[in-house]
Design a protein around this motif. Structure first.
Motif, PDB file in Angstrom:
ATOM      1  N   PRO A 133      26.324 -10.341   6.748  1.00 45.64           N
ATOM      2  CA  PRO A 133      25.065 -10.157   6.021  1.00 45.64           C
ATOM      3  C   PRO A 133      25.342  -9.608   4.612  1.00 45.64           C
ATOM      4  N   SER A 134      24.602 -10.153   3.662  1.00 47.05           N
ATOM      5  CA  SER A 134      24.778  -9.659   2.296  1.00 47.05           C
ATOM      6  C   SER A 134      23.698  -8.630   2.003  1.00 47.05           C
ATOM      7  N   ASN A 135      24.049  -7.653   1.221  1.00 44.88           N
ATOM      8  CA  ASN A 135      23.114  -6.592   0.892  1.00 44.88           C
ATOM      9  C   ASN A 135      22.441  -6.949  -0.425  1.00 44.88           C
ATOM     10  N   THR A 136      21.235  -7.522  -0.339  1.00 45.94           N
ATOM     11  CA  THR A 136      20.520  -7.946  -1.544  1.00 45.94           C
ATOM     12  C   THR A 136      19.259  -7.132  -1.771  1.00 45.94           C
ATOM     13  N   PRO A 186       4.998  12.605  -7.812  1.00 49.11           N
ATOM     14  CA  PRO A 186       5.795  12.626  -9.042  1.00 49.11           C
ATOM     15  C   PRO A 186       6.723  11.424  -9.208  1.00 49.11           C
ATOM     16  N   THR A 187       7.120  10.802  -8.113  1.00 51.48           N
ATOM     17  CA  THR A 187       7.941   9.588  -8.205  1.00 51.48           C
ATOM     18  C   THR A 187       7.371   8.522  -7.286  1.00 51.48           C
ATOM     19  N   VAL A 188       7.534   7.270  -7.713  1.00 56.78           N
ATOM     20  CA  VAL A 188       7.051   6.135  -6.926  1.00 56.78           C
ATOM     21  C   VAL A 188       8.249   5.230  -6.661  1.00 56.78           C
ATOM     22  N   ALA A 189       8.492   4.946  -5.387  1.00 59.20           N
ATOM     23  CA  ALA A 189       9.623   4.085  -5.015  1.00 59.20           C
ATOM     24  C   ALA A 189       9.106   2.846  -4.301  1.00 59.20           C
ATOM     25  N   VAL A 190       9.643   1.681  -4.686  1.00 58.35           N
ATOM     26  CA  VAL A 190       9.267   0.416  -4.079  1.00 58.35           C
ATOM     27  C   VAL A 190      10.558  -0.351  -3.806  1.00 58.35           C
ATOM     28  N   ALA A 191      10.639  -0.966  -2.631  1.00 57.64           N
ATOM     29  CA  ALA A 191      11.828  -1.733  -2.267  1.00 57.64           C
ATOM     30  C   ALA A 191      11.439  -3.142  -1.881  1.00 57.64           C
ATOM     31  N   ALA A 192      12.374  -4.070  -2.042  1.00 60.56           N
ATOM     32  CA  ALA A 192      12.169  -5.458  -1.634  1.00 60.56           C
ATOM     33  C   ALA A 192      13.478  -6.002  -1.097  1.00 60.56           C
ATOM     34  N   SER A 193      13.388  -6.600   0.082  1.00 65.27           N
ATOM     35  CA  SER A 193      14.565  -7.271   0.654  1.00 65.27           C
ATOM     36  C   SER A 193      14.135  -8.578   1.297  1.00 65.27           C
ATOM     37  N   ASP A 194      13.126  -9.218   0.709  1.00 64.12           N
ATOM     38  CA  ASP A 194      12.547 -10.429   1.281  1.00 64.12           C
ATOM     39  C   ASP A 194      13.405 -11.664   1.046  1.00 64.12           C
ATOM     40  N   ARG A 195      14.081 -11.722  -0.082  1.00 66.39           N
ATOM     41  CA  ARG A 195      14.820 -12.928  -0.479  1.00 66.39           C
ATOM     42  C   ARG A 195      16.326 -12.722  -0.329  1.00 66.39           C
TER      43      ARG A 195
END
Length: 113
Positions: A10-13, A41-50
């Motif tokens: 698996p690749s970590n994208t 104070p901080t906003v974090a968003v992640a994406a690993s859909d593609r």
């Protein structure tokens, strides 16, 4: 191993975007205060859909923009309105009809005794 006998690595994208609301010089004071109150104070968003990290980075940035935009929206206050005359009449007519049905049931139950 998969059924064909080959192993897939698996690749970590995954891409994660973190926005420092408290320290951002580009935000006006009113926006900073609203974002701090709603998101912190901080906003974090992640994406690993593609499968492409570049595409995941673009997705994460667009999700961050959408999250910030929705937090900055001002919701209009609902002003209660009075019921219309016609709706009041309909409600009272329905109450009268229902009351008459119940009264008729009560009276007809006594005749059978």
């Amino acid at each position: 191993m998969d059924p064909a006998g080959s192993t897939s690595i698996p690749s970590n994208t995954r891409a994660e975007v973190i926005f420092d609301v408290a320290g951002s010089p580009s935000l006006p004071d009113w926006a900073r205060q609203r974002l701090m109150a709603r998101l912190g104070p901080t906003v974090a968003v992640a994406a690993s859909d593609r499968r492409s990290q570049t595409r995941n980075r673009e997705l994460a940035l667009s999700r961050l923009a959408a999250k910030l935009a929705s937090a900055l929206e001002r919701h209009r206050l609902r002003r209660p309105t009075r019921p219309t005359l016609a709706s009041q009449r309909r409600r009272l007519d329905t109450k009268r009809r229902r009351s008459a049905v119940k009264r008729d049931r009560r009276d007809s139950g006594r005749d059978g005794d």
